[in-house]
Write an enzyme that holds these catalytic residues in place. Structure first.
Site, PDB file in Angstrom:
ATOM      1  N   HIS B 270      46.692  39.647  35.227  1.00  0.00           N
ATOM      2  CA  HIS B 270      46.685  39.233  36.639  1.00  0.00           C
ATOM      3  C   HIS B 270      46.218  40.394  37.541  1.00  0.00           C
ATOM      4  O   HIS B 270      45.279  40.248  38.333  1.00  0.00           O
ATOM      5  CB  HIS B 270      48.099  38.793  37.041  1.00  0.00           C
ATOM      6  N   GLU B 271      46.857  41.528  37.397  1.00  0.00           N
ATOM      7  CA  GLU B 271      46.490  42.667  38.258  1.00  0.00           C
ATOM      8  C   GLU B 271      45.084  43.160  37.931  1.00  0.00           C
ATOM      9  O   GLU B 271      44.345  43.587  38.820  1.00  0.00           O
ATOM     10  CB  GLU B 271      47.515  43.801  38.118  1.00  0.00           C
ATOM     11  N   HIS B 274      42.652  41.181  39.945  1.00  0.00           N
ATOM     12  CA  HIS B 274      42.486  41.771  41.282  1.00  0.00           C
ATOM     13  C   HIS B 274      41.564  42.992  41.208  1.00  0.00           C
ATOM     14  O   HIS B 274      40.690  43.195  42.046  1.00  0.00           O
ATOM     15  CB  HIS B 274      43.843  42.224  41.829  1.00  0.00           C
TER      16      HIS B 274
END
Lengths: 509, 509
Positions: B270-271, B274
């Site tokens: 997820h990170e 980003h």
């Protein structure tokens, strides 16, 4: 309500402005710390720009004429404040800093800041290639910028004086020379005497020591010296340093070599010495320009006091050596405390300053100090610097560098700072440490015995009470007078060396 | 030489000012990152002050009327620039940011900034004590500040609109509702359908997995997704996040639980999603306000695309699962790829948003979105919030919190930010991710097969080319139109869920 007890709104305004500048400077320190510890390589370019931006901003904010007017008004309005009060000290010290800062045009500051990043990069490349030529043109610019910087302070006796004053306020070439010249004579004699004794053996330090265990042990040592890990931490870097983001966040870094036990151990104690000073500053000074060491020399004195005067003393290892043996039983089980004490104090003329023993260390400093002066005076060109460096090492220490890594490229100072004022602090620090410690034990002769029992409580309290808590309230010469009752002199250091090394070498010098 | 090709000195001046502000903001991000990763506990108080100072400084610099005049002049002088050019985009986007920023008085900004530190601390204490009452008065102030903030933007239809617009430019309560209402209906139906199927088994994820190996494997995964560790790094924190100091220094953090294999794995992906967005921004945007994601929603869409659409897909694990088995042979040796695929996609109504599956996740968001609106409208008081929260969870998800930790205290958002606009981005992101991926595979149907062979090269290139490189040059709705040929809609996401979960649950909904 008297004027002096109600808060002067101008003082509040001054405090707000100074806190803002302090916070910008703390952010710069963090940008630097991160660069040295965890920043991925890709981050370097933007990081250089960010640090330059914040430095410029801090300089702009500090040299704002409105701040100058505030200071001028407060100096008059608050003149009845007691000299050592927070308010009087803040105004006095900030006036001094302001007077110095406004002399340097913002443009020159920006040029210096930008150049320093480029020069540091070139130095790193030159080191990798073991080739001074790569950084030579950059260093030439550094010298020009250093001269230009000095010219902002007309009226000096020697062109290096303004540069020295910036690190060690009140010091000049003449004053440093009046200490260094007799010191040098004595040191040369001691080195000569020692070289005629039976050399000490330090082979026990050069076995294989688990880096992890080294770090763990060193951390244990500095915790017992009083370094507060709740308000600090230790990380690994290429070159050890101490940095501060607030009185409650003072960090150190270290490096470890598997085959050099002394490296991590003593560089950790050294940086912790710096950190103890910063952690010991009175909390009411937080965020103000008073929250720092009085001078580079005094800061260094605390690093060297803890590293050498305490950390390389016989009494200190009386307590810690059995514990070190416990960790490295295989390597040190058969080495006595005395043998270990000798190993960590072996005197040998060498090429690298940071590896030097307490006696020859100051000869390394004097070489750099003299070369700085010669460059600033225009008597030594940058292209002649490597040879001049090597020649001095041959003459003064009798050692010969095989590459510039062991010569002129070894220290980062000239490559991230200016030329001038960069090195005298180390030797001044050694002198101060000896003079201060001599005073302490005459006041409280119990301290050395406490250290033998593994406690530095009384020593640390004394230093906090008499030096650390004041931050920059007093100048170094004021503190030396207050604390030792006399100005800085070389005798305590010379006596310290005689006592220690005559015992160690079992010789009378 | 035409006017448009010679550099406009006003443009250079604008760029310099914006770079300065960018550098201050990068320092703020670093102060925050350090606080979350390595800062010793003692550093907290000064750190709060330092961040507030730098935030105030950045706001002051950005709202300087001189900058406004520059922008106004440039808007006229550079009007002939092409819309997507760097210059035109910089002026256009900065004008928009400026117009928004100047509406908020510096005093209110400072109040908000100071309050946020205090509120965050109170939240941490409330969590420790499992007692909402500790943070309740702070949250009341947050609500008041949020309302006051919204009032700076008169002319809105709903009081939450300015707050939503700040995160997801162009979005309003009405627009979000027009998406959320039909979405909710569909989701409730899917959840109902799934609950009548045989539940999936995810027990294989809850064995003991060495945290060190988990981190190592996750890092390996995101490296193959294209996360560049030369321009980034991963550290451990209590709550995972992504932060950026420059396009070449984009860092992520993660957390690991020994008995929850999915946590580190998917929060890392997820990170990294980003981070891929930020690392993919064109380098010519570095240091400008264009160097960022187009909106919170679009940023989230990339995190969710990589985490869910790719990271929880069957094809992805076709390649990675044998490798994961290689690391955790004892735990996963007997678990088939399909069983693992089912385990990481099990749908269960639950209490904690960040642990929720792809289907129920959006119901968590809608609860928060509705509660935000009710608070801002004055229909829900802070003291009634915990019960309102729990009631909605009982009604919407059929689950009952036993403490506020599982309820209103679980997310940090309201406690470090404002109330309003904080949550819609997550669901908007899920919708965008599905719509974008649907477009991508219709353009290049080879991509899913490449993923099965362990490569995301073409996918990443497509995203970089069409989305990432532009940074903030285009608005999210412009990008959605350009990239997918239509405005944001719910059908691709609903179709995605149907396809995926009908297969997984072996049921027709």
């Amino acid at each position: 309500m008297s004027v002096s007890s109600s808060p002067n709104p101008k003082y509040t305004e001054l405090l707000n402005r100074l806190t803002e500048i302090n916070d910008i400077k703390s952010a710069i320190s963090l940008l630097y710390w991160d660069q040295a510890t965890y920043m991925p390589p890709g981050g370097a370019q933007a990081r250089g720009r960010q640090m330059a931006t914040l430095r410029r901003l801090a300089h702009e904010k500090f040299t704002d004429p409105v701040l100058g007017e505030l200071l001028e008004d407060l100096r008059t309005e608050e003149a009845n404040r007691l000299y050592p009060s927070l308010e009087a000290s803040l105004i006095r010290v900030t006036c001094r800093d302001y007077q110095r800062a406004v002399r340097v045009p913002s443009k020159l500051m920006a040029q210096i800041s930008q150049h320093q990043s480029a020069c540091y990069d070139a130095w790193a490349k030159a080191r990798e290639a073991q080739n001074f030529a790569i950084v030579q043109p950059y260093l030439k610019t550094t010298l020009e910028l250093s001269q230009e910087y000095a010219l902002c302070f007309p009226g000096y006796e020697h062109i290096a004086d303004p540069l020295i004053d910036q690190q060690d306020q009140g010091m000049t070439v003449a004053k440093v020379r009046s200490l260094f010249e007799p010191l040098r004579e004595q040191l040369v004699a001691i080195v000569e005497d020692i070289s005629s004794c039976v050399p000490l053996n330090n082979s026990c330090l050069h076995q294989d020591f688990s880096p992890k265990e080294q770090i763990k042990f060193s951390l244990g040592v500095i915790r017992s010296l009083g370094y507060d890990l709740n308000r600090g931490r230790q990380d690994k870097t290429l070159h050890p340093f101490m940095t501060k983001f607030s009185i409650d966040d003072v960090r150190i870094t270290t490096r470890v070599y598997e085959h050099h036990l002394e490296q991590a151990l003593f560089s950790t104690i050294h940086e912790a010495g710096h950190a103890l000073y910063e952690q010991g500053i009175a909390l009411e000074l937080e965020g103000t320009p008073l929250a720092g060491g009085a001078s580079s020399g005094l800061h260094e004195s605390q690093a060297r006091l803890w590293e050498n005067v305490i950390g390389r003393s016989r009494g200190f290892w009386e307590w810690f050596y059995p514990r070190l043996q416990g960790v490295f039983m295989r390597q040190l089980g058969q080495v006595t405390t005395n043998q270990f004490y000798q190993a960590i104090n072996k005197v040998t003329p060498s090429l690298i300053r940071t590896d030097a023993d307490e006696v020859t260390y100051n000869l390394h400093i004097m070489i750099r100090f003299d070369l700085e002066l010669a460059m600033l005076e225009g008597k030594l060109t940058i292209s002649d610097l490597p040879e001049a460096w090597n020649e001095r090492y041959r003459n003064d220490l009798g050692v010969i560098a095989t590459t510039d890594l062991e010569g002129v490229l070894q220290d980062v100072h000239w490559y991230i700072g200016l030329i001038g004022g960069m090195f005298q602090s180390y030797t001044l620090g050694n002198l101060m440490a000896a003079q201060i410690y001599h005073t302490i034990i005459s006041f409280d002769p119990e301290i050395p015995f406490e250290i033998e029992r593994g406690s530095v409580k009384r020593l640390l309290e004394w230093l906090q009470q008499n030096i650390y808590q004041h931050g920059r309230k007093f100048t170094t010469s004021e503190l030396m007078e207050q604390v030792t009752g006399s100005p800085l002199k070389i005798d305590p250091f010379i006596n310290y060396l005689h006592n220690k090394y005559e015992y160690l070498y079992n010789c009378k010098f």
